[in-house]
Design a protein around this motif. Structure first.
Motif, mmCIF file in Angstrom:
data_model
loop_
_atom_site.group_PDB
_atom_site.id
_atom_site.type_symbol
_atom_site.label_atom_id
_atom_site.label_comp_id
_atom_site.label_asym_id
_atom_site.label_seq_id
_atom_site.Cartn_x
_atom_site.Cartn_y
_atom_site.Cartn_z
ATOM 1 N N ASN A 116 0.856 -1.181 0.000
ATOM 2 C CA ASN A 116 0.000 0.000 0.000
ATOM 3 C C ASN A 116 0.896 1.237 0.000
ATOM 4 O O ASN A 116 1.801 1.347 0.830
ATOM 5 C CB ASN A 116 -0.905 0.010 1.241
ATOM 6 C CG ASN A 116 -2.271 0.586 0.965
ATOM 7 O OD1 ASN A 116 -2.836 0.399 -0.105
ATOM 8 N ND2 ASN A 116 -2.802 1.305 1.931
ATOM 9 N N THR A 118 1.694 5.099 0.613
ATOM 10 C CA THR A 118 1.186 6.137 1.517
ATOM 11 C C THR A 118 1.116 7.504 0.865
ATOM 12 O O THR A 118 0.529 8.425 1.437
ATOM 13 C CB THR A 118 2.057 6.207 2.785
ATOM 14 O OG1 THR A 118 3.414 6.478 2.407
ATOM 15 C CG2 THR A 118 1.998 4.900 3.564
ATOM 16 N N TYR A 395 -1.399 1.010 7.542
ATOM 17 C CA TYR A 395 -1.450 1.707 6.264
ATOM 18 C C TYR A 395 -0.436 1.139 5.272
ATOM 19 O O TYR A 395 -0.108 1.775 4.279
ATOM 20 C CB TYR A 395 -1.181 3.204 6.471
ATOM 21 C CG TYR A 395 -2.170 3.850 7.408
ATOM 22 C CD1 TYR A 395 -3.469 4.140 6.993
ATOM 23 C CD2 TYR A 395 -1.816 4.148 8.723
ATOM 24 C CE1 TYR A 395 -4.382 4.723 7.856
ATOM 25 C CE2 TYR A 395 -2.721 4.743 9.591
ATOM 26 C CZ TYR A 395 -4.001 5.023 9.150
ATOM 27 O OH TYR A 395 -4.915 5.599 10.019
ATOM 28 N N TYR A 454 4.473 4.521 13.681
ATOM 29 C CA TYR A 454 4.505 4.266 12.245
ATOM 30 C C TYR A 454 5.886 4.579 11.679
ATOM 31 O O TYR A 454 6.391 5.683 11.839
ATOM 32 C CB TYR A 454 3.442 5.115 11.537
ATOM 33 C CG TYR A 454 2.031 4.711 11.893
ATOM 34 C CD1 TYR A 454 1.456 3.574 11.340
ATOM 35 C CD2 TYR A 454 1.277 5.463 12.789
ATOM 36 C CE1 TYR A 454 0.161 3.184 11.671
ATOM 37 C CE2 TYR A 454 -0.018 5.091 13.124
ATOM 38 C CZ TYR A 454 -0.568 3.948 12.558
ATOM 39 O OH TYR A 454 -1.845 3.573 12.891
ATOM 40 N N LEU A 458 3.010 9.427 7.373
ATOM 41 C CA LEU A 458 1.725 9.274 6.713
ATOM 42 C C LEU A 458 1.205 10.635 6.279
ATOM 43 O O LEU A 458 1.266 11.603 7.037
ATOM 44 C CB LEU A 458 0.722 8.613 7.653
ATOM 45 C CG LEU A 458 1.104 7.215 8.138
ATOM 46 C CD1 LEU A 458 0.124 6.740 9.192
ATOM 47 C CD2 LEU A 458 1.171 6.235 6.984
ATOM 48 N N HIS A 462 -4.089 10.130 3.610
ATOM 49 C CA HIS A 462 -3.994 8.678 3.630
ATOM 50 C C HIS A 462 -4.645 8.092 4.871
ATOM 51 O O HIS A 462 -5.054 6.938 4.876
ATOM 52 C CB HIS A 462 -2.539 8.231 3.557
ATOM 53 C CG HIS A 462 -2.402 6.779 3.222
ATOM 54 N ND1 HIS A 462 -2.426 6.329 1.923
ATOM 55 C CD2 HIS A 462 -2.302 5.680 4.014
ATOM 56 C CE1 HIS A 462 -2.320 5.008 1.932
ATOM 57 N NE2 HIS A 462 -2.241 4.598 3.174
ATOM 58 N N THR A 463 -4.751 8.839 5.925
ATOM 59 C CA THR A 463 -5.333 8.332 7.162
ATOM 60 C C THR A 463 -6.818 8.638 7.267
ATOM 61 O O THR A 463 -7.428 8.362 8.293
ATOM 62 C CB THR A 463 -4.617 8.936 8.377
ATOM 63 O OG1 THR A 463 -4.772 10.358 8.341
ATOM 64 C CG2 THR A 463 -3.150 8.592 8.362
ATOM 65 N N ASP A 467 -10.189 5.987 3.178
ATOM 66 C CA ASP A 467 -8.971 5.823 2.403
ATOM 67 C C ASP A 467 -9.013 4.670 1.427
ATOM 68 O O ASP A 467 -8.503 4.764 0.319
ATOM 69 C CB ASP A 467 -7.780 5.635 3.348
ATOM 70 C CG ASP A 467 -6.483 5.438 2.576
ATOM 71 O OD1 ASP A 467 -5.939 4.325 2.624
ATOM 72 O OD2 ASP A 467 -6.047 6.386 1.924
#
Length: 478
Positions: A116, A118, A395, A454, A458, A462-463, A467
């Motif tokens: 994925n 970001t 993510y 993380y 991010l 994206h959050t 999404d």
């Protein structure tokens, strides 16, 4: 019966590639995807080339359903890549299936992706403003457009140029008319390994697929490495500077097959040790140890080994029901809660049970299993989870809930125990989890879903809660 798979986190996909002048590459890819079916059940696809032409067969459903009638075929085919998908970006639609094939000024290219990105939203918006047309709503299409637009000369340089613009998690299999290429992101979020049999080279998300096709494991693709395979053999390029590694710990907890070895660590051994550590941490006593099959079974046997309490089958999973009915929306999950699991009354009735599972996401399925066991006569139910509480979304290539849907984000362990109706509940600690992967540097793993640390920055968009369908949502907003 209860559908135990509907409330699990889902891996995005599995990828497979083969370069061979001797083997039926389409058939070998079909077998490889069969071994990787656990990594994605929504769709499957295989692309092949004979050096001049490319063809792809893709469809919705399981591998045997998509290729029930025939595999892609052309005379003298010698490169193939394959993909099984569970969507984390873009809807579960035929248009979003992989591998993708595109024609561009440099020739033809086919690509399959696990992970994925970001920063895909920002890149896609920029490309669209520059006139690029997108045919899908998946972040994977960003890759092929960046490659096609690169002004570098050789395809290897075009790919490296494109990767320099990408952030997030990705493992790629890429096919040109004469090369098979594998790429793993600089943090090594997702697994990718290399196998060989004679002059045949294989790339796979997991080593279990190498075993199925008869290839010998050579090594894992390193984080930040691109490998290129052609008639001259294998070449390696380090396309990114060394960064702090952040391999996904959930591969060892749940996603990978137990018979796989990832980055030198046996998945089976890790899960068995998780059960042993659970027994030490919880101190739970009971008459029998059972698992929520199949993902909790290896840890349950480790618990039994450490505690000396007998392991037995108390829950039976119906393995003859396909998974195509499982859809990645909460509404569809809620309509499929009576399907795959049943208690064995003669085993659990009157017993104090220790039940081992790999994770609790929303808590609804765990509560239904506890209720089912009580209805079958269980006296006590002590639940052990072989992962820490999941309080934060992922993510990096996992279809996770938004945070407000994660039960550990809003409830304490005691509140979760009360919600699911168990007599007691213990989650494996993060420190305990680190003990279970002794072949790895435990500090080189990603634990963000447990502690929100993380490893890749991010982007705000994206959050967002929407999404997964971000590109479809943007179309609606226009």
């Amino acid at each position: 019966m209860i559908d135990i798979d509907a409330n699990k986190w889902k891996e995005e996909c599995g990828v497979f590639g083969i370069y061979s002048r001797e083997e039926d590459v389409a058939m070998m890819t079909y077998l490889g995807l069969y071994a990787l079916q656990h990594r994605g059940q929504e769709s499957a696809g295989i692309a092949i080339t004979d050096g001049a032409w490319m063809d792809v067969t893709r469809g919705m459903g399981l591998v045997n359903e998509v290729f029930r009638h025939q595999l892609p075929h052309m005379d003298n085919q010698y490169i193939a890549i394959g993909h099984v998908r569970y969507s984390t970006t873009g809807s579960s639609l035929l248009a979003n299936t992989q591998p993708l094939i595109v024609n561009y000024s440099g020739g033809k290219i086919s690509l399959a992706h696990n992970g994925n990105l970001t920063n895909a939203t920002a890149i896609r918006k920029r490309l669209e403003e520059e006139g690029t047309i997108f045919q899908t709503s998946i972040d994977t299409e960003v890759f092929v457009n960046l490659i096609a637009r690169s002004r570098k000369a050789a395809v290897e340089e075009k790919i490296i140029d494109s990767l320099g613009q990408i952030e997030g998690a990705y493992c790629l299999t890429i096919m040109t008319e004469d090369k098979l290429i594998g790429v793993r992101d600089p943090q090594g979020f997702r697994p990718l390994c290399i196998g060989k049999m004679g002059d045949t080279w294989v790339i796979s998300s997991e080593s279990c697929a190498l075993d199925v096709v008869g290839a010998e494991f050579v090594r894992d693709v390193e984080p930040g490495e691109m490998i290129v395979i052609d008639d001259n053999g294998l070449r390696s390029y380090q396309f990114a500077e060394k960064q702090k590694r952040a391999s996904c710990i959930f591969e060892y907890i749940y996603f990978a097959r137990p018979d796989s070895v990832i980055d030198g660590q046996s998945v089976h051994d890790a899960r068995f040790m998780m059960g042993r550590v659970l027994a030490r941490e919880s101190g739970f006593k009971g008459d029998i140890v059972i698992s929520v099959p199949d993902s909790g079974t290896t840890a349950a046997t480790g618990f039994a080994y450490e505690s000396g309490i007998q392991f037995t089958e108390g829950l039976i999973k119906n393995r003859y029901i396909g998974r195509t009915f499982i859809q990645p929306t909460q509404q569809k999950r809620d309509t499929a809660v009576r399907l795959k699991l049943n208690a064995i009354r003669s085993v659990v009735e009157g017993k104090s049970i220790i039940m081992v599972d790999d994770s609790i996401v929303r808590g609804t399925t765990s509560g239904k299993i506890v209720k089912m066991l009580r209805n079958a006569g269980a006296k006590e139910i002590h639940m052990c989870i072989s992962s820490p509480p999941i309080g934060y979304p992922c993510y990096y290539g996992i279809d996770t809930s938004i945070r407000k849907e994660l039960i550990a984000a809003t409830k304490s362990v005691e509140e979760i125990r009360e919600f699911i109706g168990a007599d007691s509940l213990h989650f494996l600690s993060i420190e305990g989890l680190k003990q279970c992967v002794p072949k790895l540097n435990c500090d080189d793993m990603c634990y963000a879903c447990f502690n929100s640390s993380y490893p890749v920055d991010l982007k705000q968009e994206h959050t967002a809660d929407s999404d997964k369908y971000v590109f479809e949502q943007r179309k609606k907003d226009k």
